[in-house]
Design a protein around this motif. Structure first.
Motif, PDB file in Angstrom:
ATOM      1  N   LEU A 259       0.663  -1.331   0.071  1.00  0.00           N
ATOM      2  CA  LEU A 259      -0.528  -0.353  -0.167  1.00  0.00           C
ATOM      3  C   LEU A 259       1.111   1.191  -0.016  1.00  0.00           C
ATOM      4  O   LEU A 259       1.548   0.920   0.734  1.00  0.00           O
ATOM      5  N   VAL A 260       0.642   1.755  -0.743  1.00  0.00           N
ATOM      6  CA  VAL A 260       0.980   3.408  -1.014  1.00  0.00           C
ATOM      7  C   VAL A 260       0.616   4.408  -1.395  1.00  0.00           C
ATOM      8  O   VAL A 260      -0.485   4.362  -1.611  1.00  0.00           O
ATOM      9  N   TYR A 261       1.081   5.716  -1.374  1.00  0.00           N
ATOM     10  CA  TYR A 261       0.942   6.529  -1.699  1.00  0.00           C
ATOM     11  C   TYR A 261       0.892   7.320  -2.701  1.00  0.00           C
ATOM     12  O   TYR A 261       2.829   7.479  -3.469  1.00  0.00           O
ATOM     13  N   PRO A 262       0.214   8.606  -3.610  1.00  0.00           N
ATOM     14  CA  PRO A 262       0.711   8.775  -4.816  1.00  0.00           C
ATOM     15  C   PRO A 262       1.819   9.836  -4.749  1.00  0.00           C
ATOM     16  O   PRO A 262       2.112   9.802  -3.112  1.00  0.00           O
ATOM     17  N   THR A 263       2.923  10.293  -5.430  1.00  0.00           N
ATOM     18  CA  THR A 263       4.047  10.928  -4.754  1.00  0.00           C
ATOM     19  C   THR A 263       4.074  12.439  -5.087  1.00  0.00           C
ATOM     20  O   THR A 263       4.624  13.008  -3.959  1.00  0.00           O
TER      21      THR A 263
ATOM     22  N   PRO B 299       2.119  11.058   3.982  1.00  0.00           N
ATOM     23  CA  PRO B 299       3.497  10.223   4.784  1.00  0.00           C
ATOM     24  C   PRO B 299       4.120  11.348   5.140  1.00  0.00           C
ATOM     25  O   PRO B 299       4.656  11.211   6.470  1.00  0.00           O
ATOM     26  N   ARG B 300       4.750  12.636   5.028  1.00  0.00           N
ATOM     27  CA  ARG B 300       4.858  14.352   5.281  1.00  0.00           C
ATOM     28  C   ARG B 300       4.627  13.940   7.019  1.00  0.00           C
ATOM     29  O   ARG B 300       4.354  14.847   7.657  1.00  0.00           O
TER      30      ARG B 300
ATOM     31  N   PRO C 238       9.526  11.478   6.833  1.00  0.00           N
ATOM     32  CA  PRO C 238       7.579  10.764   5.924  1.00  0.00           C
ATOM     33  C   PRO C 238       7.729   9.006   6.342  1.00  0.00           C
ATOM     34  O   PRO C 238       8.923   8.668   6.542  1.00  0.00           O
ATOM     35  N   ARG C 239       6.251   9.158   7.036  1.00  0.00           N
ATOM     36  CA  ARG C 239       6.623   7.891   7.404  1.00  0.00           C
ATOM     37  C   ARG C 239       5.396   7.342   5.888  1.00  0.00           C
ATOM     38  O   ARG C 239       4.694   7.357   6.068  1.00  0.00           O
ATOM     39  N   LYS C 240       5.938   5.836   5.984  1.00  0.00           N
ATOM     40  CA  LYS C 240       5.732   4.842   4.639  1.00  0.00           C
ATOM     41  C   LYS C 240       4.300   3.854   5.504  1.00  0.00           C
ATOM     42  O   LYS C 240       4.616   3.544   6.661  1.00  0.00           O
ATOM     43  N   ARG C 241       3.581   3.096   5.253  1.00  0.00           N
ATOM     44  CA  ARG C 241       2.362   2.715   5.928  1.00  0.00           C
ATOM     45  C   ARG C 241       3.056   0.943   6.144  1.00  0.00           C
ATOM     46  O   ARG C 241       3.146   0.307   7.108  1.00  0.00           O
TER      47      ARG C 241
ATOM     48  N   ILE D 221      -2.499   1.892  -5.097  1.00  0.00           N
ATOM     49  CA  ILE D 221      -2.516   3.417  -4.756  1.00  0.00           C
ATOM     50  C   ILE D 221      -3.369   3.949  -3.888  1.00  0.00           C
ATOM     51  O   ILE D 221      -4.431   3.512  -4.365  1.00  0.00           O
ATOM     52  N   ILE D 222      -2.825   4.254  -2.720  1.00  0.00           N
ATOM     53  CA  ILE D 222      -3.944   5.130  -2.131  1.00  0.00           C
ATOM     54  C   ILE D 222      -4.332   6.597  -2.257  1.00  0.00           C
ATOM     55  O   ILE D 222      -3.502   7.221  -1.454  1.00  0.00           O
TER      56      ILE D 222
END
Length: 311
Positions: free
Chosen positions: A160-164, A169-170, A204-207, A283-284
């Protein structure tokens, strides 16, 4: 007398000698037992230390997931046999006679379009998948969603990731850094306050989570009227990740019902042959993330003990 000793059976002396040896052997055996007991105690201590080391490793692994700041025992689903009772209740109430072939059932985290994490019971049959909102306090079904497996056209498995361009994450890193500072100050850990205020705490933190996404939109983009509507419910996909309890259950048999990989491996064999199955990033699409950050950090999508109020 001399003749008696000369002609007497020599076995008496041998017997006396054997008795003396047996006494010595007994002392040696006692010493060996003492050594063996000491060895067993040492082995037991080593096993206890090894268990502590494994627990420490487990806690270090937990630090990589977004649930480290919560008290896992505050979850109502952590009670003994509560999940099993809830799953049985859902099966008896929702599954009709035609769908009694239940493949598996789990308690997972459903991630909505708006990146909010919600506690959901998931029941997989040979014909459909049920996503159920269950009240673990009053022990009743609140709402559910049934999706026929024949409608699903895409299965995506991955991280699970966020868009760039996402700020989520920040913001998560900022919240984590501030939380660490407050934690050190409240506990008066002044010696570690310097490490709490380091820049690394605010990165920044990833999931650090993997999951699956089931889609039945036939590759079409989501309409704007649904994409930007927080009250829209008929979203043509479901995103699942493991429940927070999965990382805190030691035995594999206990953690299996909280593991999203169980659903992933089971549903692959039931989907239509024309369904597209692929591994890749999920992508979330959360770009700002303030609302989801507050929601997820406080576990508002889970039934928990919250002081005098529980929901």
């Amino acid at each position: 007398m001399d003749e008696y000793f000369v002609e007497g059976p020599p076995g008496n002396f041998d017997k006396a000698t054997l008795e003396i040896n047996e006494e010595l052997d007994g002392n040696e055996l006692a010493g060996q037992n003492s050594i063996s007991s000491g060895a067993n105690n040492t082995q037991k201590k080593n096993q206890e230390n090894e268990g502590k080391n494994q627990a420490a490793v487990s806690s270090r692994d937990v630090s990589n997931i977004p649930f480290k700041h919560v008290d896992i025992h505050s979850f109502f689903s952590d009670r003994n046999e509560v999940v099993e009772r809830a799953l049985k209740d859902c099966q008896d109430s929702l599954i009709n006679e035609e769908e009694k072939n239940i493949v598996g059932s789990w308690l997972l985290t459903e991630i909505s379009l708006w990146d909010t994490e919600k506690e959901r019971l998931v029941i997989l049959t040979t014909k459909a998948i049920y996503s159920i909102k269950y009240d673990f306090i009053s022990l009743k079904i609140l709402e559910y969603n049934r999706v026929p497996l024949s409608q699903i056209d895409t299965l995506v498995s991955g991280e699970l990731v966020y868009p760039t361009a996402s700020l989520a994450p920040r913001l998560s890193g900022l919240a984590e850094g501030v939380s660490s500072m407050i934690h050190c100050a409240v506990r008066q850990e002044w010696s570690s306050l310097a490490s709490c205020t380091g820049l690394a705490q605010f990165e920044p933190r990833k999931r650090h989570m993997s999951g699956i996404r089931l889609m039945w939109n036939k590759g079409n983009p989501l309409p704007i009227t649904k994409k930007w509507n927080p009250f829209a419910k008929d979203i043509p996909w479901l995103t699942y990740a493991s429940h927070p309890l999965f990382w805190y259950k030691g035995l594999e048999t206990e953690s299996a019902k909280f593991n999203v990989e169980g659903l992933q491996s089971s549903i692959k064999e039931l989907l239509p042959s024309e369904c597209s199955m692929r591994d890749g990033l999920i992508i979330i699409e959360n770009y700002c993330g303030v609302g989801a950050l507050v929601h997820n950090r406080n576990g508002l999508g889970f039934f928990k003990i919250r002081g005098k109020v529980s929901f």
